[in-house]
Design a protein around this motif. Sequence first.
Motif, PDB file in Angstrom:
ATOM      1  N   CYS A 672       6.983 -36.799 -24.998  1.00 36.23           N
ATOM      2  CA  CYS A 672       8.199 -37.327 -24.363  1.00 36.23           C
ATOM      3  C   CYS A 672       7.875 -37.998 -23.041  1.00 36.23           C
ATOM      4  CB  CYS A 672       9.207 -36.194 -24.161  1.00 36.23           C
ATOM      5  SG  CYS A 672       9.899 -35.542 -25.697  1.00 36.23           S
ATOM      6  N   CYS A 684      14.427 -40.522 -27.090  1.00 37.79           N
ATOM      7  CA  CYS A 684      13.642 -39.308 -26.846  1.00 37.79           C
ATOM      8  C   CYS A 684      14.495 -38.054 -26.910  1.00 37.79           C
ATOM      9  CB  CYS A 684      12.948 -39.401 -25.480  1.00 37.79           C
ATOM     10  SG  CYS A 684      11.527 -40.530 -25.476  1.00 37.79           S
ATOM     11  N   GLU A 685      15.806 -38.197 -26.715  1.00 40.87           N
ATOM     12  CA  GLU A 685      16.650 -37.011 -26.802  1.00 40.87           C
ATOM     13  C   GLU A 685      16.634 -36.407 -28.197  1.00 40.87           C
ATOM     14  OE1 GLU A 685      20.771 -39.543 -27.656  1.00 40.87           O
ATOM     15  OE2 GLU A 685      20.495 -38.438 -25.771  1.00 40.87           O
ATOM     16  N   ASN A 688      14.784 -33.090 -28.771  1.00 41.33           N
ATOM     17  CA  ASN A 688      15.389 -31.794 -28.464  1.00 41.33           C
ATOM     18  C   ASN A 688      15.821 -31.044 -29.718  1.00 41.33           C
ATOM     19  OD1 ASN A 688      15.081 -32.423 -25.729  1.00 41.33           O
ATOM     20  ND2 ASN A 688      17.099 -33.426 -25.635  1.00 41.33           N
TER      21      ASN A 688
END
Length: 820
Positions: A672, A684-685, A688
């Motif tokens: 990330c 990039c989230e 999660n």
Amino acid sequence: MPAVTEAPRRLLQDCCSVLDHQTPGGLCGCCWALRPRYKRLVDNIFPEDPEEGLVKANMEKLTFFALSAPEKLDRIAAYLSERLTRELNRHRYGYVCIAMEAMEQLLLACHCQSINLLVESFLSTLRLLLEADKPHLHILATNSFVKFANIEEDTPSYHRSYDFFVSRFSEMCHSDHEDLDTRNKIRVSGIRGLQGVVRKTVDDELQVNIWEPRHMEQIVPALLVNLHGLFSAFPSLFSGSPAEQTEVCFRELLCRAAYGHINNAIKPVLMHLDSHSLWQGRGFAVQCFQIIMYSIQSQHSHLVIQQLLGHLDANSRSPASVRAGIVEVLSEAAVIEATGSVGPTVLEVFNTLLRQLRQSVDYQLTGYYDNAGKHKTSSIEEKKLQDAVIKTIGSFANTLPIYQRSEVMLFIMGKIPVPGIYPALGSPNSGFEGSRMIQVMLLKSLLQVSEHYESSNLLTALPSSFLEPLLSFTLMEDPEIRLLVLSILTLLIDRRHNASRLTTASLAFDVSSLEMKEDRCSRQDNLFMRKHAQRLYRHVYLASREENSGRSHYQALFTLLAVLSVELANEEVVVDLIRLILALQEMTLSNQECLSVFNRCGIHALCAAFLNLLSQLGPPPTLHQHITQVIESREKDAPHLLPEVVFCDKPRLPEGELKVDEALLFIQSKICEALAGSSYSTHCERFNTPYTPQLTEEDRLSKRKSIGDAVSLQVDMELPFCPDTPQTEQITFETLKNAIEDRGVVEEEERRKRMEVVERFQTAPFEEIAAHCGARTSLLQSKLNQVFELIIRPPPSPSGHSAPRSTPVYEMKFPDLCVY
């Protein structure tokens, strides 16, 4: 002896003529000067010594007379034929040759409307020579007939027949004279004679129909017998031989064949190859049909293919070598026919070939190629046949346009037996092993079709109706089937032909050798990934954890992922691929998966090779630095986690349980950080949320209940709350999370239930099935009645009292005289 004067010599000649023909000569017969002029002219062309040849000056006079008085042509021809017969009976063959030369010159000079007056006597003379027992007379008659065949006639002939010449010339083609040189001359003459018959009759509708089966059954075998010599010895020995002349004649015959004549010309070829056992091997049969396909008109090529397919079906109970020979001929014919058309029945071609595959599998399992169990066959011969059929399917598919290849792939996919749906495809005696072998054969056929398949739009190349059943085979236990499916997927997605450069998972890969796309992904590619990406990721994930996967499977997975990243990768796809790789890495660290040490090392090596390639295809250099650091750490401390060590012939694996330090892993947080500040940062989230295989749309649809159950559920929801009913568990986030994690068990349970339903409908008696369906129908009807009661129930009144029940409209009775 003193010289005989002219008058006595003429008188002696007239007397001989009278004695030969036994007709009263009278003054005309005895006195030469009073004979008809045409007879005197004919007699003058014969010299005293036959070695001197035709008297040319007198021949010119005879020709001039024939042109000046064409009504005398029939008499001239009849008298010439009479003289030739007389000399033939006396074995004076020199004068026979002179008479034939004279008739030839008259034919060439009198090609006018009156030529028919000359032809009948000419043909009768040729019959006389061909019936003789002298080879040089046969050759003489053939040469004269060829000259006659080259003459273009202006007027039709209604009563001329060439049946004798077809029969005699065909017989000459089979000559077995003891002298080799004489035999070759006779055969060449027979071939040239057949060629002359074809030229003379093929373009004239009023002549005998040379394409009738009775003629073709004589001509074609005669040509094939001599054509066989061209391929059974050195061609240099056959210059001017019957074989060389035969090929010319055979090509000329086929190039003149019209649409309705192809079948009559091809059927004798098939019969000849059958009777002489010439199908075996790549020999005469292939070369013969190469001549046929190159000679006939291209728009008629599909007729030859249909004849071969029908002959293949007719020989379905023949030895495997015969069937393989016919299939080999089909394959070569399909390549030549690429410029033409397969014909109107495209799918019928593939249906026939697939049927041969299924029959071959049955024969291989039973060991016999007939139902009576009398004729044995071997697995080696049947496998050769199967390979030939698969190659032929690919050859045929390559001749089709793109849209038809898509139809063919869907057609083949529909023929593949799917466990629980089509378990009994093929012979009832084949069983599970037969179904597995058929699956492998049909997938190999699909692989052949997809090898040269090129489509700019993957939505049309991989529609849902094709992709969903194809991906379902990646979850099968058979490793060969899974490997074939991965290869098919790779070929269909690989539009820039990079798969051949990505067959080996390696860390020292040169990215510059790849054919990269010049611009961003097209709208169609983005739509394809949005529609099918999760399904592809899911099957890659599930295929990676199969216990019986080998080196070839992991290399095939690497190739598939690499092709996806080259062909279809955008920022979102790259992030999802990295999530998939991290999930695979996490799977190898979990103790819940029953994976061997080789499987775990193989997945680690797959992740390293793919991330090393992906980091060089566009992401920021910092990502490549992190990947390189991890790879260098593995080279020092754990080389068994790298592809060069795992994917070799003798992999060096650790003993005992595999333990991997954190320094040897690809870390999500560092990835990330590497992607931060770039165009990938907006996605990039998604890191999660760890990747977990998602249910596909068809899985959700398969879990949908029946209509009766759905109505029952709705009715139960509308019932008032009862305090005696036990309280259900409250749904929380943890409950949903657990449900998602445990859906694999639910999935297996649903699959088991579907299998039971399919098995029940396949094995249960009809009465039991009817009773079961009737009970479900009654249940559905009762639920529908409850729903109707709720619908027609009147709303509560404001006073709190329920209004009296009104009669439904469909139950009201109207008077007979009611006017609407």
